[in-house]
Write a protein that holds these residues in place. Structure first.
Motif, PDB file in Angstrom:
ATOM      1  N   ILE A   1       0.849  -1.194   0.000  1.00 54.56           N
ATOM      2  CA  ILE A   1       0.000   0.000   0.000  1.00 54.56           C
ATOM      3  C   ILE A   1       0.886   1.245   0.000  1.00 54.56           C
ATOM      4  N   PHE A   2       0.567   2.182  -0.888  1.00 47.26           N
ATOM      5  CA  PHE A   2       1.207   3.497  -0.848  1.00 47.26           C
ATOM      6  C   PHE A   2       0.183   4.515  -0.363  1.00 47.26           C
ATOM      7  N   GLY A   3       0.650   5.622   0.201  1.00 47.49           N
ATOM      8  CA  GLY A   3      -0.316   6.628   0.643  1.00 47.49           C
ATOM      9  C   GLY A   3       0.357   7.889   1.103  1.00 47.49           C
ATOM     10  N   GLY A   4      -0.463   8.899   1.351  1.00 43.65           N
ATOM     11  CA  GLY A   4       0.048  10.169   1.839  1.00 43.65           C
ATOM     12  C   GLY A   4      -1.111  11.069   2.208  1.00 43.65           C
ATOM     13  N   ARG A   5      -0.764  12.272   2.645  1.00 43.04           N
ATOM     14  CA  ARG A   5      -1.804  13.252   2.998  1.00 43.04           C
ATOM     15  C   ARG A   5      -2.195  14.033   1.767  1.00 43.04           C
ATOM     16  N   ARG A   6      -3.371  13.740   1.239  1.00 39.13           N
ATOM     17  CA  ARG A   6      -3.876  14.458   0.072  1.00 39.13           C
ATOM     18  C   ARG A   6      -5.221  15.080   0.428  1.00 39.13           C
TER      19      ARG A   6
END
Ligand code: GDP
Ligand code: MN
Length: 492
Positions: A302-307
């Motif tokens: 899983i990739f992710g970030g604050r968007r």
């Protein structure tokens, strides 16, 4: 007796990874900081079991000094021996060597973590055909007892520790923790990607950690824990923003700067990046296999970030190559807890921007090559975003334990369920496939924004980022994926 001049040097022979693991690596750190020596004993496996590797000359050399020789020429600030203006950390991958001067804190002084387990290890991993990544590892078990392991890469302060220790808000689901920051992954003889946590402790952000947000972390840090830059209570306890615990009557507070502090003061009581350092085996939900020398089999990455806008709660990549593109395109809103102040969208490919141990274009090529490996049973790749905001700036997704709802959909995809719909960006859950039960005010439409204007801008900015930061080194497959995205968005 008169103490000898100078600082005491400590010699720390340590293993990154469980003893006897084919994935583990040994290091030897020399340091003049007792704080670093104590912290390394929590974060790594220090002891004589490392001697055979040392004897074989098969280890990473780590040299560290706080850069403040004794006797002091000037007084220390807040009792921290360090030399910030002259802080330098050098990595020599060819020599497997790290030299760090002037810092007494965090990844710049506990050299097993970011310096060794990510920067040096990513280079070793490329040479030796494995992966060293800025990823948490967790096990998720559904109500029927079926267990999957996932690894997730989020930039700093984007929720790795919280996800790795989460208490699922979905009845019957369980989560176990293998690691909260770094994953070393290698294919086994059956072609499965197996992951170990090279660390043996947690070095987590304190502010925001509470019984409500992360009860397992609160249980982990009750003893044998080193706190850095937190506030203190007059009865011997610790304090930080969001700890969410009433003070005993008559208790007063001291801020991380050593000043008297009262709630409502303009400056925070704890430094926004203050930390706890605690042994992993004190976490009540450590996975039974967390120290398995073979590692745990990874089913999803899983990739992710604050968007804050435009990027859906979750989507799945069409295939491995598209997934590598998704990882390369990661961006996140940086906050004060990370290394940048103010709010700005930062590119952070694979959450590795600060940690690449070699050319980032070659890194992407290495990931593409992993996907071409004969006989590999590749994990599926996903992207998540817990941080969408509404017009009033509020989070539209409750996050934390509710992220189990997203893990449940990811597990269903791993099990081969046909419950996704295709968008230009990737595969998203069909409306009936994501459990939003018992979440009043949370709407599917808010969680899965679809905007041609947004993705046109995103693709444009990504193209410029590639040109400025990768240039010729960007693998043509990754540029091909960007072009394919641009084409799909055009037809929206
Ligand atoms: P790490 O640095 O990647 O390990 O991130 P942490 O787990 O320490 O979390 C960083 C910050 O993000 C903390 O303030 C958390 O409270 C917050 N956070 C973590 N998970 C979520 C979530 O699902 N939703 C929201 N809104 N905030 C979260
Ligand atoms: Mn963390």
């Amino acid at each position: 007796p008169v103490p000898p001049p100078g600082r005491t040097m400590y010699i720390l022979p340590f293993s990154m990874g469980p003893l006897g693991s084919p994935l583990a690596k040994v290091g030897l750190q020399l340091t003049d900081s007792p704080y670093v020596a104590a912290s390394m004993r929590i974060m790594t496996r220090v002891g004589p079991q490392t001697f055979p590797a040392l004897a074989r000359d098969d280890f990473v050399r780590c040299l560290h000094s706080v850069g403040r020789p004794l006797p002091l020429r000037e007084p220390l600030v807040s009792q921290w021996p360090c030399d910030p203006p002259r802080t330098l950390v050098a990595h020599l991958p060819d020599q497997r060597r790290i030299v760090s001067f002037g810092s007494g804190y965090g990844g710049n002084s506990l050299l097993g973590k970011k310096c060794f387990a990510l920067r040096i290890a990513s280079r070793l991993a490329r040479d030796e055909g494995w992966l060293a990544e800025h990823m948490l590892i967790l096990g998720v078990t559904d109500p029927a007892g079926r267990k999957r392991y996932v690894a997730a890469a989020f930039p700093s302060a984007c929720g790795k520790t919280n996800l790795a220790m989460m208490t699922p808000a979905l009845p019957g689901w369980r989560v176990h923790c293998v690691g909260d920051d770094i994953a070393w992954m290698k294919f086994d003889a059956e072609g499965r990607l197996r992951a170990i946590n090279p660390e043996s402790g947690f070095f987590g952000v304190a502010p925001g950690t509470s019984v409500r947000t992360n009860p397992n972390a609160m249980l982990t840090i009750r003893s044998n824990t080193i706190f850095t830059n937190v506030g203190q209570t007059s009865d011997g306890g610790v304090y930080w923003e969001g700890i969410d615990q009433p003070l005993n009557p008559g208790t007063t507070l001291t801020s991380w700067l050593g000043q008297p502090w009262t709630p409502g003061d303009p400056q925070p009581c704890a430094h926004p990046n203050s930390r706890f350092c605690a042994p992993a085996n004190q976490c009540p939900i450590m996975d039974p296999a967390w120290e398995d020398p073979e590692g745990v089999p990874i089913d999803a990455i899983i990739f992710g970030g604050r968007r804050p806008e435009g990027v859906p709660l979750v989507y799945e990549a069409f295939n491995w190559r598209h997934g590598v593109f998704v990882g390369s395109a990661m961006r996140s809103e940086a906050t004060a807890a990370a290394e940048h102040t103010g709010r700005r969208l930062m590119h952070d490919p694979f959450a590795m921007r600060p940690f690449f141990g070699y050319n980032a274009g070659q890194y992407l090529a290495h990931w593409l090559a992993v996907g071409e490996r004969q006989g590999a049973r590749l994990p599926r790749i996903f992207h998540v975003n817990w941080f969408l905001r509404d017009g009033a700036g509020r989070f539209v997704w409750p996050g934390f334990g509710h992220n189990a709802r997203v893990l449940a959909w990811i597990c269903s995809r791993v099990a081969g369920e046909d419950n996704a719909k295709t968008t230009p960006v990737g595969l998203v859950p069909r409306e009936d496939a994501l459990d939003l039960g018992g979440l009043p005010g949370v709407s599917y439409a808010d969680l899965f924004p679809v905007s041609r204007a947004f993705w046109e801008k995103e693709a444009r900015e990504l193209r410029r980022y590639y040109e400025e930061n990768f240039g010729e080194d960007l693998p043509k497959e990754v540029m091909g994926e960007l072009r394919a995205l641009e084409e799909r968005v055009k037809k929206m």
